[in-house]
Scaffold this motif. Sequence first.
Motif, PDB file in Angstrom:
ATOM      1  N   UNK A   1       0.848  -1.192   0.000  1.00 52.36           N
ATOM      2  CA  UNK A   1       0.000   0.000   0.000  1.00 52.36           C
ATOM      3  C   UNK A   1       0.887   1.246   0.000  1.00 52.36           C
ATOM      4  N   UNK A   2       1.658   1.396   1.087  1.00 49.05           N
ATOM      5  CA  UNK A   2       2.569   2.544   1.176  1.00 49.05           C
ATOM      6  C   UNK A   2       3.913   2.249   0.518  1.00 49.05           C
ATOM      7  N   UNK A   3       4.223   0.982   0.310  1.00 49.91           N
ATOM      8  CA  UNK A   3       5.467   0.578  -0.355  1.00 49.91           C
ATOM      9  C   UNK A   3       5.177  -0.700  -1.137  1.00 49.91           C
ATOM     10  N   UNK A   4       6.069  -1.003  -2.079  1.00 49.94           N
ATOM     11  CA  UNK A   4       5.789  -2.099  -3.008  1.00 49.94           C
ATOM     12  C   UNK A   4       5.612  -3.434  -2.279  1.00 49.94           C
ATOM     13  N   UNK A   5       4.603  -4.184  -2.720  1.00 47.10           N
ATOM     14  CA  UNK A   5       4.261  -5.448  -2.091  1.00 47.10           C
ATOM     15  C   UNK A   5       4.644  -6.653  -2.926  1.00 47.10           C
ATOM     16  N   UNK A   6       3.890  -7.735  -2.721  1.00 47.48           N
ATOM     17  CA  UNK A   6       4.299  -9.051  -3.199  1.00 47.48           C
ATOM     18  C   UNK A   6       3.733  -9.515  -4.528  1.00 47.48           C
ATOM     19  N   UNK A   7       2.972  -8.661  -5.231  1.00 44.66           N
ATOM     20  CA  UNK A   7       2.526  -9.061  -6.574  1.00 44.66           C
ATOM     21  C   UNK A   7       3.697  -8.827  -7.522  1.00 44.66           C
ATOM     22  N   UNK A   8       4.785  -9.536  -7.306  1.00 42.08           N
ATOM     23  CA  UNK A   8       6.018  -9.307  -8.062  1.00 42.08           C
ATOM     24  C   UNK A   8       6.904 -10.524  -7.899  1.00 42.08           C
ATOM     25  N   UNK A   9       7.974 -10.583  -8.692  1.00 40.10           N
ATOM     26  CA  UNK A   9       8.894 -11.713  -8.538  1.00 40.10           C
ATOM     27  C   UNK A   9       9.760 -11.585  -7.290  1.00 40.10           C
ATOM     28  N   UNK A  10      10.055 -10.324  -6.915  1.00 37.18           N
ATOM     29  CA  UNK A  10      10.866 -10.088  -5.716  1.00 37.18           C
ATOM     30  C   UNK A  10      10.248  -8.972  -4.883  1.00 37.18           C
ATOM     31  N   UNK A  11      10.518  -9.021  -3.584  1.00 35.49           N
ATOM     32  CA  UNK A  11      10.095  -7.944  -2.693  1.00 35.49           C
ATOM     33  C   UNK A  11      11.233  -7.655  -1.734  1.00 35.49           C
ATOM     34  N   UNK A  12      11.397  -6.363  -1.438  1.00 41.06           N
ATOM     35  CA  UNK A  12      12.386  -5.945  -0.436  1.00 41.06           C
ATOM     36  C   UNK A  12      11.647  -5.605   0.841  1.00 41.06           C
ATOM     37  N   UNK A  13      12.056  -6.197   1.966  1.00 38.37           N
ATOM     38  CA  UNK A  13      11.468  -5.828   3.268  1.00 38.37           C
ATOM     39  C   UNK A  13      12.595  -5.742   4.301  1.00 38.37           C
ATOM     40  N   UNK A  14      12.367  -4.978   5.397  1.00 42.08           N
ATOM     41  CA  UNK A  14      13.351  -5.001   6.479  1.00 42.08           C
ATOM     42  C   UNK A  14      13.488  -6.435   7.015  1.00 42.08           C
TER      43      UNK A  14
END
Length: 346
Positions: free
Chosen positions: A112-125
């Motif tokens: 919502x506020x940052x890119x989520x998981x409808x993708x091949x990769x996701x960056x999270x803390x």
Amino acid sequence: MRAVRLAQIGNPLKDQDILIPEIGASDVLIRVAAAGICHSDAHYRGGISKIENLPVTLGHEVAGRVEEVGSNVTHLSAGDRVGVHYLVYCGSCEFCVRGLEQFCFSGQMIGKHRDGGYAEFIKVPGANAFPLPHEIPFETGAIMMCSSATALHALNKARFKAGESIAIFGFGGLGFSALQLARAFDCGNVYVVEINPAKLASAANMGAIAIDARAADPVEQIKGATAGRGVDVALELIGSAKTMRQAVLCLGSLGRAALVGLTAESMSIFPYAELINKEAEIIGVSDHLATELPALLEFARSGKLQFSPETLRVVDLDAAQINPALDALQDSIDHVRTVIVPSSDL
Ligand SMILES: [Zn+2]
Ligand SMILES: [Zn+2]
């Protein structure tokens, strides 16, 4: 990488090719193995919940394998299976230091506020990535991190204890998890209040006492079934003033009603007879906490929380498959959850 993104409110999501995110020292890069399609994603797309920064990759129910680890992240290595806690928080504000990160002053919702998981990769803390035991499939791991986590938080907020009775209003995704988790807590009788015959049958199959709200006042039915005593805890998972009031009225002495469903309606209560006299409590429930996730994952690992394969439907990371799944969510009446599993053609 491929991503399916919301570019304009009210329009279908779009396939886009974007750069694989670069991680910082405290981040991990995860190769997404499963991303749940949630009701709130339909609300974001439809403009019912506001999103300010567009375009954004939706998807807050995410599980996958760690691809790359920042130098400050010590609890994970490349290749680890993980599930993602969807709220990114600062860790240092007055709420974060008390472990109440859902009120973080700079909290950001993934997808919502940052890119989520409808993708091949996701960056999270790194702090948002929780080891996912191998007994839990990625698809289940992904969807658990939203509705099941919130169901567990509701039980915790209601201070639900072994042996207590509980009324669950609404047997959708939250109710399905709440019933299993109440069982995992070693509960007393569980009453599931519904109007949908298929859901009532499913609740009864899972060992609950089905209360058909079309047949008679559910409060009277619960009072009748408890010799007039009422229940210890009621969870309102529907989001209607009527069922919220019923959740309060079916409580016994010292009962707690945890309200999870969202509504803009107001609810009336007669304070003396309905609350004060019984020392009953009405408790608001919002999201869940990182500290609750290890217990949730353990319930799933040990099989106390389960999603049978027929309750999961898989689509590819493809806007042409995801948009219809979001459309279908608007009027879904079953327990089937749709999960994106990106085809691995890299
Ligand atoms: Zn969700
Ligand atoms: Zn904070």
